[in-house]
Design a protein around this motif. Structure first.
Motif, PDB file in Angstrom:
ATOM      1  N   ILE A 156       0.840  -1.202   0.000  1.00  0.00           N
ATOM      2  CA  ILE A 156       0.000   0.000   0.000  1.00  0.00           C
ATOM      3  C   ILE A 156       0.877   1.255   0.000  1.00  0.00           C
ATOM      4  O   ILE A 156       0.618   2.221  -0.725  1.00  0.00           O
ATOM      5  N   VAL A 157       1.920   1.239   0.817  1.00  0.00           N
ATOM      6  CA  VAL A 157       2.851   2.379   0.847  1.00  0.00           C
ATOM      7  C   VAL A 157       3.431   2.620  -0.545  1.00  0.00           C
ATOM      8  O   VAL A 157       3.472   3.753  -1.033  1.00  0.00           O
ATOM      9  N   HIS A 158       3.858   1.538  -1.194  1.00  0.00           N
ATOM     10  CA  HIS A 158       4.433   1.656  -2.529  1.00  0.00           C
ATOM     11  C   HIS A 158       3.428   2.233  -3.526  1.00  0.00           C
ATOM     12  O   HIS A 158       3.764   3.102  -4.333  1.00  0.00           O
ATOM     13  N   ALA A 159       2.188   1.763  -3.441  1.00  0.00           N
ATOM     14  CA  ALA A 159       1.150   2.254  -4.348  1.00  0.00           C
ATOM     15  C   ALA A 159       0.952   3.763  -4.190  1.00  0.00           C
ATOM     16  O   ALA A 159       0.849   4.494  -5.192  1.00  0.00           O
ATOM     17  N   PHE A 160       0.950   4.248  -2.958  1.00  0.00           N
ATOM     18  CA  PHE A 160       0.730   5.678  -2.753  1.00  0.00           C
ATOM     19  C   PHE A 160       1.949   6.518  -3.145  1.00  0.00           C
ATOM     20  O   PHE A 160       1.800   7.669  -3.563  1.00  0.00           O
ATOM     21  N   ARG A 161       3.138   5.941  -3.049  1.00  0.00           N
ATOM     22  CA  ARG A 161       4.308   6.663  -3.547  1.00  0.00           C
ATOM     23  C   ARG A 161       4.170   6.885  -5.054  1.00  0.00           C
ATOM     24  O   ARG A 161       4.503   7.948  -5.573  1.00  0.00           O
ATOM     25  N   LEU A 162       3.694   5.862  -5.764  1.00  0.00           N
ATOM     26  CA  LEU A 162       3.501   5.997  -7.209  1.00  0.00           C
ATOM     27  C   LEU A 162       2.382   6.988  -7.525  1.00  0.00           C
ATOM     28  O   LEU A 162       2.528   7.849  -8.394  1.00  0.00           O
ATOM     29  N   LEU A 163       1.251   6.859  -6.825  1.00  0.00           N
ATOM     30  CA  LEU A 163       0.089   7.707  -7.090  1.00  0.00           C
ATOM     31  C   LEU A 163       0.413   9.184  -6.895  1.00  0.00           C
ATOM     32  O   LEU A 163      -0.070  10.040  -7.648  1.00  0.00           O
ATOM     33  N   ASN A 164       1.223   9.492  -5.878  1.00  0.00           N
ATOM     34  CA  ASN A 164       1.518  10.881  -5.544  1.00  0.00           C
ATOM     35  C   ASN A 164       2.838  11.366  -6.134  1.00  0.00           C
ATOM     36  O   ASN A 164       3.302  12.458  -5.788  1.00  0.00           O
ATOM     37  N   SER A 165       3.424  10.589  -7.029  1.00  0.00           N
ATOM     38  CA  SER A 165       4.740  10.940  -7.567  1.00  0.00           C
ATOM     39  C   SER A 165       4.684  12.194  -8.441  1.00  0.00           C
ATOM     40  O   SER A 165       3.690  12.479  -9.114  1.00  0.00           O
ATOM     41  N   VAL A 166       5.790  12.915  -8.421  1.00  0.00           N
ATOM     42  CA  VAL A 166       5.913  14.127  -9.232  1.00  0.00           C
ATOM     43  C   VAL A 166       5.799  13.796 -10.713  1.00  0.00           C
ATOM     44  O   VAL A 166       5.149  14.516 -11.480  1.00  0.00           O
ATOM     45  N   VAL A 167       6.414  12.680 -11.118  1.00  0.00           N
ATOM     46  CA  VAL A 167       6.402  12.341 -12.543  1.00  0.00           C
ATOM     47  C   VAL A 167       4.984  12.092 -13.045  1.00  0.00           C
ATOM     48  O   VAL A 167       4.628  12.519 -14.148  1.00  0.00           O
ATOM     49  N   LYS A 179      10.604  10.105  -1.768  1.00  0.00           N
ATOM     50  CA  LYS A 179      11.060   9.758  -0.421  1.00  0.00           C
ATOM     51  C   LYS A 179      12.118   8.657  -0.500  1.00  0.00           C
ATOM     52  O   LYS A 179      13.119   8.821  -1.188  1.00  0.00           O
ATOM     53  N   GLU A 180      11.878   7.511   0.157  1.00  0.00           N
ATOM     54  CA  GLU A 180      12.874   6.439   0.133  1.00  0.00           C
ATOM     55  C   GLU A 180      12.726   5.528  -1.078  1.00  0.00           C
ATOM     56  O   GLU A 180      13.436   4.529  -1.196  1.00  0.00           O
ATOM     57  N   THR A 181      11.804   5.846  -1.964  1.00  0.00           N
ATOM     58  CA  THR A 181      11.496   4.969  -3.091  1.00  0.00           C
ATOM     59  C   THR A 181      12.126   5.466  -4.388  1.00  0.00           C
ATOM     60  O   THR A 181      11.925   6.615  -4.781  1.00  0.00           O
ATOM     61  N   THR A 182      12.889   4.588  -5.022  1.00  0.00           N
ATOM     62  CA  THR A 182      13.350   4.802  -6.393  1.00  0.00           C
ATOM     63  C   THR A 182      13.025   3.530  -7.150  1.00  0.00           C
ATOM     64  O   THR A 182      13.531   2.457  -6.809  1.00  0.00           O
TER      65      THR A 182
END
Length: 197
Positions: free
Chosen positions: A122-133, A175-178
């Protein structure tokens, strides 16, 4: 605590929801439009809203879909159905009440407790959803929907589907995700992959 459960993870958010030129009344109309459009798109795609766990997050909704539903439904049917529903909403509302959406597709293990759900998926999904790109790709387009799929979802589901040519690889750094992900713009900016045979 119960054992984690595997779900397709789908979240949809209203782009620009917190814009200063919108009032709370505008946001209420947008939220109503989002829920109506999302529920209709799922129904048209053969997905029962009541079979899924839903969680509201203000500007959008998180949907956890039981493993019994084929994952390809959410990349092949839902985006087009959702875009049609959004167009219907926008055609009957003033500009501040119109909606453009960001949507994420992922899958993974989800843990439940007395307050709701959690899990790294879920954390990963929201990092993608809210990503700048993703936000930039939608802002630079005239589409009503920007879909971002995780690398796992693309490799296991989308890559083997007719719509695979509609997705463009991107690198997400939040954040910590690339990570590598895949974006599709649905609407007038979308390439016509059917013309490619």
């Amino acid at each position: 605590m119960a054992d984690p459960v595997h779900h397709t993870i789908l979240a949809v958010g209203i782009d620009g929801f917190s814009s200063f030129d919108r009032t709370n009344l505008h946001r209420l109309a947008q939220r109503e439009g989002l829920y109506r459009a999302f529920q209709r798109a799922l129904a048209e795609s053969g997905v029962a809203w009541d079979h899924c766990h839903q969680a509201d997050f203000g500007e959008g909704v998180l949907l956890l879909v039981p493993a019994g539903y084929p994952k390809a439904v959410f990349s092949e049917l839902v985006p087009d159905a959702l875009t049609r529903s959004v167009a219907d909403h926008n055609s009957t509302h003033r500009p501040p009440e119109r909606i453009r959406l960001r949507m994420v597709l992922h899958a993974g293990e989800v843990s439940y407790d007395g307050y709701g759900t959690t899990g790294s998926a879920i954390v990963h999904a929201f990092r993608l959803l809210n990503s700048v790109v993703l936000r930039k790709r939608l802002a630079w387009s005239d589409s009503d929907l920007a879909v971002i799929a995780s690398g796992w979802y693309h490799d296991e589901i989308i890559r083997h589907s007719p719509s695979s040519g509609c997705y463009e690889p991107v690198v997400v750094q939040e954040k910590e995700t690339t990570t590598r992900a895949w974006i599709r713009l649905v609407g007038s900016a979308e390439p016509d992959y059917r013309a490619l045979g």
